[in-house]
Design a protein around this motif. Structure first.
Motif, PDB file in Angstrom:
ATOM      1  N   LEU A 165       1.997  -4.883   2.467  1.00 40.43           N
ATOM      2  CA  LEU A 165       0.667  -5.197   2.973  1.00 40.43           C
ATOM      3  C   LEU A 165       0.729  -6.499   3.765  1.00 40.43           C
ATOM      4  O   LEU A 165       1.193  -7.524   3.249  1.00 40.43           O
ATOM      5  N   PRO A 166       0.299  -6.495   5.030  1.00 38.42           N
ATOM      6  CA  PRO A 166       0.405  -7.705   5.849  1.00 38.42           C
ATOM      7  C   PRO A 166      -0.464  -8.840   5.318  1.00 38.42           C
ATOM      8  O   PRO A 166      -1.494  -8.614   4.681  1.00 38.42           O
ATOM      9  N   ASP A 167      -0.037 -10.073   5.588  1.00 40.07           N
ATOM     10  CA  ASP A 167      -0.865 -11.234   5.276  1.00 40.07           C
ATOM     11  C   ASP A 167      -2.203 -11.099   6.003  1.00 40.07           C
ATOM     12  O   ASP A 167      -2.251 -10.673   7.165  1.00 40.07           O
ATOM     13  N   GLY A 168      -3.261 -11.432   5.320  1.00 34.92           N
ATOM     14  CA  GLY A 168      -4.583 -11.352   5.934  1.00 34.92           C
ATOM     15  C   GLY A 168      -5.296 -10.049   5.680  1.00 34.92           C
ATOM     16  O   GLY A 168      -6.502  -9.951   5.902  1.00 34.92           O
ATOM     17  N   ALA A 169      -4.571  -9.026   5.252  1.00 35.52           N
ATOM     18  CA  ALA A 169      -5.176  -7.742   4.899  1.00 35.52           C
ATOM     19  C   ALA A 169      -5.281  -7.660   3.380  1.00 35.52           C
ATOM     20  O   ALA A 169      -4.337  -7.996   2.662  1.00 35.52           O
ATOM     21  N   GLY A 170      -6.438  -7.220   2.889  1.00 34.23           N
ATOM     22  CA  GLY A 170      -6.654  -7.171   1.458  1.00 34.23           C
ATOM     23  C   GLY A 170      -6.279  -5.828   0.859  1.00 34.23           C
ATOM     24  O   GLY A 170      -5.939  -4.868   1.555  1.00 34.23           O
ATOM     25  N   ASP A 185      -8.306  -3.786  -0.443  1.00 32.55           N
ATOM     26  CA  ASP A 185      -9.280  -2.788   0.010  1.00 32.55           C
ATOM     27  C   ASP A 185      -8.791  -2.088   1.267  1.00 32.55           C
ATOM     28  O   ASP A 185      -8.846  -0.857   1.379  1.00 32.55           O
ATOM     29  N   GLU A 186      -8.303  -2.875   2.238  1.00 37.71           N
ATOM     30  CA  GLU A 186      -7.793  -2.273   3.475  1.00 37.71           C
ATOM     31  C   GLU A 186      -6.560  -1.419   3.198  1.00 37.71           C
ATOM     32  O   GLU A 186      -6.393  -0.339   3.758  1.00 37.71           O
ATOM     33  N   GLY A 187      -5.676  -1.920   2.345  1.00 36.68           N
ATOM     34  CA  GLY A 187      -4.477  -1.164   2.036  1.00 36.68           C
ATOM     35  C   GLY A 187      -4.772   0.191   1.429  1.00 36.68           C
ATOM     36  O   GLY A 187      -4.149   1.195   1.784  1.00 36.68           O
ATOM     37  N   ALA A 188      -5.728   0.222   0.512  1.00 33.96           N
ATOM     38  CA  ALA A 188      -6.102   1.497  -0.108  1.00 33.96           C
ATOM     39  C   ALA A 188      -6.986   2.330   0.803  1.00 33.96           C
ATOM     40  O   ALA A 188      -6.822   3.545   0.914  1.00 33.96           O
ATOM     41  N   GLY A 189      -7.915   1.673   1.473  1.00 36.45           N
ATOM     42  CA  GLY A 189      -8.938   2.405   2.220  1.00 36.45           C
ATOM     43  C   GLY A 189      -8.478   3.001   3.525  1.00 36.45           C
ATOM     44  O   GLY A 189      -9.060   3.968   4.019  1.00 36.45           O
ATOM     45  N   PHE A 190      -7.401   2.460   4.125  1.00 36.98           N
ATOM     46  CA  PHE A 190      -6.952   2.937   5.432  1.00 36.98           C
ATOM     47  C   PHE A 190      -5.685   3.772   5.368  1.00 36.98           C
ATOM     48  O   PHE A 190      -5.079   4.036   6.400  1.00 36.98           O
ATOM     49  N   GLY A 191      -5.271   4.207   4.191  1.00 38.94           N
ATOM     50  CA  GLY A 191      -4.058   5.010   4.104  1.00 38.94           C
ATOM     51  C   GLY A 191      -4.173   6.316   4.863  1.00 38.94           C
ATOM     52  O   GLY A 191      -3.784   6.426   6.036  1.00 38.94           O
ATOM     53  N   ILE A 192      -4.709   7.332   4.227  1.00 37.27           N
ATOM     54  CA  ILE A 192      -4.831   8.649   4.855  1.00 37.27           C
ATOM     55  C   ILE A 192      -5.695   8.610   6.114  1.00 37.27           C
ATOM     56  O   ILE A 192      -5.310   9.185   7.140  1.00 37.27           O
ATOM     57  N   ALA A 243      -1.827  -3.238  13.383  1.00 41.91           N
ATOM     58  CA  ALA A 243      -3.267  -3.357  13.623  1.00 41.91           C
ATOM     59  C   ALA A 243      -3.933  -4.173  12.522  1.00 41.91           C
ATOM     60  O   ALA A 243      -4.830  -4.989  12.790  1.00 41.91           O
ATOM     61  N   LEU A 244      -3.514  -3.962  11.274  1.00 43.77           N
ATOM     62  CA  LEU A 244      -4.040  -4.761  10.168  1.00 43.77           C
ATOM     63  C   LEU A 244      -3.696  -6.230  10.364  1.00 43.77           C
ATOM     64  O   LEU A 244      -4.545  -7.120  10.181  1.00 43.77           O
ATOM     65  N   TRP A 253       0.858  -1.175   0.000  1.00 43.50           N
ATOM     66  CA  TRP A 253       0.000   0.000   0.000  1.00 43.50           C
ATOM     67  C   TRP A 253       0.897   1.228   0.000  1.00 43.50           C
ATOM     68  O   TRP A 253       2.102   1.124   0.263  1.00 43.50           O
ATOM     69  N   LEU A 254       0.330   2.382  -0.319  1.00 38.28           N
ATOM     70  CA  LEU A 254       1.143   3.540  -0.674  1.00 38.28           C
ATOM     71  C   LEU A 254       0.929   4.707   0.280  1.00 38.28           C
ATOM     72  O   LEU A 254      -0.176   4.920   0.789  1.00 38.28           O
ATOM     73  N   LEU A 255       2.005   5.463   0.498  1.00 38.33           N
ATOM     74  CA  LEU A 255       1.971   6.633   1.375  1.00 38.33           C
ATOM     75  C   LEU A 255       1.913   7.905   0.531  1.00 38.33           C
ATOM     76  O   LEU A 255       2.898   8.285  -0.105  1.00 38.33           O
TER      77      LEU A 255
END
Length: 345
Positions: free
Chosen positions: A116-121, A123-130, A298-299, A88-90
């Motif tokens: 991106l951690p195992d178990g996190a999709g 969607d989570e990587g993009a959706g929880f950035g900012i 947390a992810l 995921w991107l900063l």
């Protein structure tokens, strides 16, 4: 490759789908195939020109800061990432006009990638950035509070989350709960109350309410330690009514406005109130990286998740419908606006 661009500021109609060449990564850079892009208020504000000089010419720009995908190629001198890695991107779009995530491929410095951690999709990587990085910063600015988040870091503390059904509010609830805080959330409707409870808020109070401070004090008789604030001007008086001495207000929004905020000097003086304004673009690379590490933890723990069951309804759009995605975010849709860019596989 397909990319969404805009050449002038304005409404969602300035966004158009085009074809661009796929760029090669240079020294220290990585090319990422974007699977999911996300829309945040900062994205449509940048597109609309709210923070731009009136009449200024702009280069062809790809919108959207947040995204997740798969490493496609690495440039010279890159270590720690290889083709096939999920990332995921900063603040991708802050790197340059061509680096936003509303395109099939983007090239960024390796420092802007987070595994991106195992178990996190995706969607989570993009959706929880900012949202999650903003929430992390808000939860770690108190003078006598933790600088990092982990289970137990906020034990014994009470956090008031203003706008608990918003993206940052939801992330603050989930991260606060994960770190051990007692979380109180304010919301404007029964539907949003259900979302705040799904996120994990221990107490949820409705506004507007002339007895709002009393309701919060019922849940926190000694006062709250920290306020995560999205509507600074509206709630400035409330802070003095619910904060404990030496409490902190972490401010990331002013109810969609950018105007002047008035503070009552006497009550804030006696409380030794700390106000910490925050925005990710100037927070510093060390704070971004620390936040990303804790968000990843947390992810990995399953404590940070998207979906209505976790208080975040998802609204999906295609890359071709990026303008509609921006319009949905700008109109204040509740939940997370995601854009499917390329297949996950």
């Amino acid at each position: 490759m397909k990319a969404v661009i805009f050449r002038r500021h304005g409404g969602p109609e300035v966004l158009s789908l085009t074809e661009r060449d796929v760029a090669n990564p240079g020294p220290g850079e990585v090319r990422v195939r974007i699977v999911v892009s996300a829309v945040n208020p900062t994205d449509w504000k940048a597109r609309s020109g709210m923070r731009a000089e009136p009449g200024a010419e702009i280069p062809e720009t790809v919108p959207n800061q947040d995204g997740a995908g798969v490493v496609d190629a690495v440039g010279p001198d890159v270590t720690g990432f290889a083709p096939g890695d999920r990332v995921w991107l900063l603040l991708a779009g802050a790197y340059g006009p061509s680096s936003g995530t509303a395109q099939e491929y983007t090239v960024l410095p390796a420092a802007k990638l987070v595994r991106l951690p195992d178990g996190a999709g995706f969607d989570e990587g993009a959706g929880f950035g900012i949202p999650a990085l903003t929430a992390h910063r808000a939860l770690t600015v108190a003078e006598d509070g933790p600088a990092r988040l982990a289970p137990g870091a906020l034990d014994g503390r009470t956090v008031l989350v203003s706008g608990g059904a918003g993206a940052v509010g939801n992330a603050a609830i989930q991260l606060g709960r994960w770190a051990g805080a007692t979380v109180i959330a304010t919301v404007s409707s029964d539907e949003k109350a259900a979302l705040a409870r799904a996120a994990g808020a221990h107490h949820v109070v409705r506004y507007p309410d002339p007895d709002l401070a009393a309701r919060i004090r019922e849940a926190a008789p000694g006062g709250v330690d920290l306020v995560v604030e999205v509507a600074m001007g509206v709630n400035a008086k409330l802070h003095t009514e619910v904060l404990r001495p030496r409490g902190t207000v972490a401010v990331y929004g002013n109810d969609r406005g950018t105007g002047t905020v008035s503070l009552d000097f006497g009550p804030n003086l006696m409380l030794n109130t700390r106000y910490q304004f925050l925005v990710l673009y100037t927070v510093g690379e060390d704070k971004l990286r620390a936040g990303a590490e804790d968000v990843n933890d947390a992810l990995a723990d399953g404590a940070l998740r998207l979906g209505e069951d976790h208080g975040v309804p998802i609204h999906r759009f295609t890359l071709e419908d990026t303008a509609k995605a921006h319009a949905a975010s700008e109109e204040g849709i509740t939940g997370k606006v995601l854009i499917d860019v390329t297949p996950a596989g």
